[in-house]
Design a protein around this motif. Structure first.
Motif, PDB file in Angstrom:
ATOM      1  N   GLY A 133       0.844  -1.143   0.082  1.00  0.00           N
ATOM      2  CA  GLY A 133      -0.095   0.019  -0.004  1.00  0.00           C
ATOM      3  C   GLY A 133       0.779   1.350  -0.240  1.00  0.00           C
ATOM      4  N   SER A 134       2.042   1.173   0.288  1.00  0.00           N
ATOM      5  CA  SER A 134       3.028   2.176   0.321  1.00  0.00           C
ATOM      6  C   SER A 134       3.301   2.741  -1.077  1.00  0.00           C
ATOM      7  N   GLU A 135       3.649   4.173  -1.401  1.00  0.00           N
ATOM      8  CA  GLU A 135       4.038   4.709  -2.650  1.00  0.00           C
ATOM      9  C   GLU A 135       5.346   4.042  -3.097  1.00  0.00           C
ATOM     10  N   ARG A 136       6.114   3.750  -2.365  1.00  0.00           N
ATOM     11  CA  ARG A 136       7.397   3.314  -2.410  1.00  0.00           C
ATOM     12  C   ARG A 136       7.785   2.216  -1.497  1.00  0.00           C
ATOM     13  N   PRO A 137       7.068   0.985  -2.043  1.00  0.00           N
ATOM     14  CA  PRO A 137       7.463  -0.190  -1.395  1.00  0.00           C
ATOM     15  C   PRO A 137       8.614  -0.871  -1.312  1.00  0.00           C
ATOM     16  N   TYR A 138       9.879  -0.207  -1.425  1.00  0.00           N
ATOM     17  CA  TYR A 138      11.062  -0.775  -1.912  1.00  0.00           C
ATOM     18  C   TYR A 138      11.973  -0.576  -0.621  1.00  0.00           C
ATOM     19  N   ILE A 139      13.318  -1.462  -0.987  1.00  0.00           N
ATOM     20  CA  ILE A 139      14.193  -1.235   0.005  1.00  0.00           C
ATOM     21  C   ILE A 139      14.947   0.067   0.045  1.00  0.00           C
ATOM     22  N   HIS A 140      15.079   0.521   1.376  1.00  0.00           N
ATOM     23  CA  HIS A 140      15.541   1.768   1.734  1.00  0.00           C
ATOM     24  C   HIS A 140      16.814   1.480   2.545  1.00  0.00           C
ATOM     25  N   MET A 141      18.007   2.156   2.496  1.00  0.00           N
ATOM     26  CA  MET A 141      19.144   1.727   3.252  1.00  0.00           C
ATOM     27  C   MET A 141      20.303   2.651   3.297  1.00  0.00           C
ATOM     28  N   ASP A 142      20.625   2.898   4.289  1.00  0.00           N
ATOM     29  CA  ASP A 142      21.737   4.037   4.792  1.00  0.00           C
ATOM     30  C   ASP A 142      23.087   3.175   4.762  1.00  0.00           C
ATOM     31  N   GLY A 143      23.492   3.368   3.774  1.00  0.00           N
ATOM     32  CA  GLY A 143      24.851   2.359   3.285  1.00  0.00           C
ATOM     33  C   GLY A 143      25.941   2.497   4.424  1.00  0.00           C
ATOM     34  N   GLN A 144      26.226   3.767   4.755  1.00  0.00           N
ATOM     35  CA  GLN A 144      27.438   3.809   5.826  1.00  0.00           C
ATOM     36  C   GLN A 144      27.060   3.413   7.092  1.00  0.00           C
ATOM     37  N   LYS A 145      25.823   3.433   7.507  1.00  0.00           N
ATOM     38  CA  LYS A 145      25.354   2.943   8.695  1.00  0.00           C
ATOM     39  C   LYS A 145      25.252   1.450   8.701  1.00  0.00           C
ATOM     40  N   VAL A 146      24.823   1.110   7.636  1.00  0.00           N
ATOM     41  CA  VAL A 146      24.974  -0.539   7.493  1.00  0.00           C
ATOM     42  C   VAL A 146      26.309  -1.226   7.653  1.00  0.00           C
ATOM     43  N   PHE A 147      27.279  -0.570   7.050  1.00  0.00           N
ATOM     44  CA  PHE A 147      28.683  -0.937   6.999  1.00  0.00           C
ATOM     45  C   PHE A 147      29.526  -0.734   8.336  1.00  0.00           C
ATOM     46  N   ARG A 148      28.875   0.311   9.118  1.00  0.00           N
ATOM     47  CA  ARG A 148      29.646   0.459  10.498  1.00  0.00           C
ATOM     48  C   ARG A 148      28.914  -0.660  11.271  1.00  0.00           C
ATOM     49  N   PHE A 149      27.819  -0.876  11.368  1.00  0.00           N
ATOM     50  CA  PHE A 149      27.144  -2.125  11.956  1.00  0.00           C
ATOM     51  C   PHE A 149      27.594  -3.433  11.550  1.00  0.00           C
ATOM     52  N   ALA A 150      27.726  -3.534  10.225  1.00  0.00           N
ATOM     53  CA  ALA A 150      28.270  -5.062  10.111  1.00  0.00           C
ATOM     54  C   ALA A 150      29.722  -5.254  10.395  1.00  0.00           C
ATOM     55  N   VAL A 151      30.639  -4.192  10.151  1.00  0.00           N
ATOM     56  CA  VAL A 151      32.044  -4.655  10.827  1.00  0.00           C
ATOM     57  C   VAL A 151      32.205  -4.727  12.094  1.00  0.00           C
ATOM     58  N   GLU A 152      31.091  -4.252  13.039  1.00  0.00           N
ATOM     59  CA  GLU A 152      31.015  -4.600  14.443  1.00  0.00           C
ATOM     60  C   GLU A 152      30.602  -5.881  14.749  1.00  0.00           C
ATOM     61  N   ALA A 153      29.048  -6.324  13.931  1.00  0.00           N
ATOM     62  CA  ALA A 153      28.560  -7.363  14.236  1.00  0.00           C
ATOM     63  C   ALA A 153      29.219  -8.612  14.044  1.00  0.00           C
ATOM     64  N   VAL A 154      29.785  -8.666  12.855  1.00  0.00           N
ATOM     65  CA  VAL A 154      30.452  -9.883  12.441  1.00  0.00           C
ATOM     66  C   VAL A 154      31.413 -10.483  13.385  1.00  0.00           C
ATOM     67  N   PRO A 155      32.431  -9.416  13.568  1.00  0.00           N
ATOM     68  CA  PRO A 155      33.541 -10.008  14.549  1.00  0.00           C
ATOM     69  C   PRO A 155      33.038 -10.405  15.977  1.00  0.00           C
ATOM     70  N   HIS A 156      32.065  -9.507  16.346  1.00  0.00           N
ATOM     71  CA  HIS A 156      31.199  -9.892  17.950  1.00  0.00           C
ATOM     72  C   HIS A 156      30.811 -11.322  17.526  1.00  0.00           C
ATOM     73  N   CYS A 157      29.923 -11.877  16.516  1.00  0.00           N
ATOM     74  CA  CYS A 157      29.431 -12.917  16.510  1.00  0.00           C
ATOM     75  C   CYS A 157      30.620 -14.114  16.397  1.00  0.00           C
ATOM     76  N   ILE A 158      31.510 -13.943  15.650  1.00  0.00           N
ATOM     77  CA  ILE A 158      32.885 -14.715  15.574  1.00  0.00           C
ATOM     78  C   ILE A 158      33.462 -15.165  17.098  1.00  0.00           C
ATOM     79  N   HIS A 159      33.723 -13.945  17.943  1.00  0.00           N
ATOM     80  CA  HIS A 159      34.297 -13.957  18.821  1.00  0.00           C
ATOM     81  C   HIS A 159      33.566 -14.694  19.993  1.00  0.00           C
ATOM     82  N   VAL A 160      32.142 -14.495  20.136  1.00  0.00           N
ATOM     83  CA  VAL A 160      31.129 -15.287  20.958  1.00  0.00           C
ATOM     84  C   VAL A 160      31.269 -16.498  20.850  1.00  0.00           C
TER      85      VAL A 160
END
Length: 312
Positions: A194-221
């Motif tokens: 029902g949205s006028e723009r039912p698409y993927i929206h992404m803040d690329g820089q924010k996702v990059f910062r999250f990913a490079v924190e989350a992946v090592p965290h999972c590995i170390h755990v």
């Protein structure tokens, strides 16, 4: 402890292959621009196929590869953000198409790109309670359907596909899992029907910062829980979002880049399908050997993260 073991895998990709040069005809970009920033060269887009068709093909191949009788399945779980319908779920469609037992749970999970990892852990729970020996776990996406082809920051990233795994319990087999979530409606979001723009929206820089924190965290755990070291892991199989993310993590952990399997150059980011597609591709190429220690790790919308360490 009863660990989780992958018995067999399968994958399915749409027939249509879309190159970076093809994308440059839709939006202002180039093969060099995309490849240097993401590592992606091609991706597959559905053209006639539906998400449930891909899920069915991948599931059938996994069952065939493992010579699994559908009657021996205790659950069917589909990780996806792009089902064909809100209802019925893709998993219920598979129950009918694959002839699965009618007295087992069949449902979809929406955990973004981490979906396959979440689904593995849920499948283990059902296996612990069931007398049936196997469970079917699938990641399947048709992301081209929710991609804005006027936004060059996102449209070049995504592809369609499905990957499936049949899993079982095995006594004293290595297995550990970690899951997490941090609510964030800004980093990655998809507006609903029902949205006028039912698409993927992404803040690329924010996702990059999250990913490079989350992946090592999972590995170390996971390493701390199992008492293993980075050197003990034969393969790291991360969500295939972006080559820069994976290269950054490998460098941060001081792990040889070759131990991080990468195939986003062929498929792009297929969300919940990316890890099972990678595992099936690795199995087909003979890269996975019995007894090897495999660490899969995902991250995605939610924000969510998760990792699973198991023995092949």
């Amino acid at each position: 402890m009863k660990g989780l073991k992958i018995v067999s895998t399968g994958r399915a990709l749409p027939a249509k292959v879309v190159t970076n040069d093809d994308m440059s005809k839709l939006v202002e970009t180039s093969d060099e621009w995309i490849a240097t920033r993401t590592g992606i060269r091609t991706r597959h887009f559905c053209e006639g196929e539906k998400q449930s068709d891909l899920a069915e093909q991948a599931a059938r191949r996994a069952l065939e590869h493992g010579k699994i009788d559908p009657k021996d399945l205790c659950a069917c779980i589909v990780a996806t953000v792009t089902p064909d319908h809100s209802a019925p779920t893709s998993a219920c469609l598979l129950q009918q198409r694959l002839g699965l037992p009618e007295d087992i749970p069949c449902f979809d999970m929406n955990v973004g790109c981490t979906g396959f990892i979440y689904a593995l852990q849920v499948a283990r729970g059902f296996l612990l309670q069931s007398g049936r020996p196997h469970a079917l776990v699938i990641g399947a996406e048709s992301l081209s359907r929710i991609t804005d082809f006027t936004d060059r920051g996102t449209c070049v990233l995504f592809g369609d596909g499905a990957g499936a795994a049949v899993v079982k319990l095995e006594e004293d087999s290595l297995y550990a899992c970690t899951l997490g979530a941090r609510g964030d409606a800004e980093a990655i979001f998809i507006e609903g029907p029902g949205s006028e723009r039912p698409y993927i929206h992404m803040d690329g820089q924010k996702v990059f910062r999250f990913a490079v924190e989350a992946v090592p965290h999972c590995i170390h755990v996971l390493l701390e829980e199992t008492g293993l070291s980075l050197e003990d892991i034969d393969w790291f199989v991360p969500h295939q979002a972006n080559k820069r993310i994976i290269d950054h993590v490998a460098k941060k952990l001081k792990v040889p880049n070759e131990k991080f399997y990468q195939n986003m150059m062929h498929y792009g980011n297929t969300s919940a399908a990316s890890i099972p597609i990678a595992l099936d591709e690795m199995a087909e190429q003979g890269l996975l050997k019995q007894g090897q220690k495999i660490l899969c790790v995902g991250f995605g919308a939610g924000l969510t993260w998760g990792g699973a360490l198991l023995e092949w």
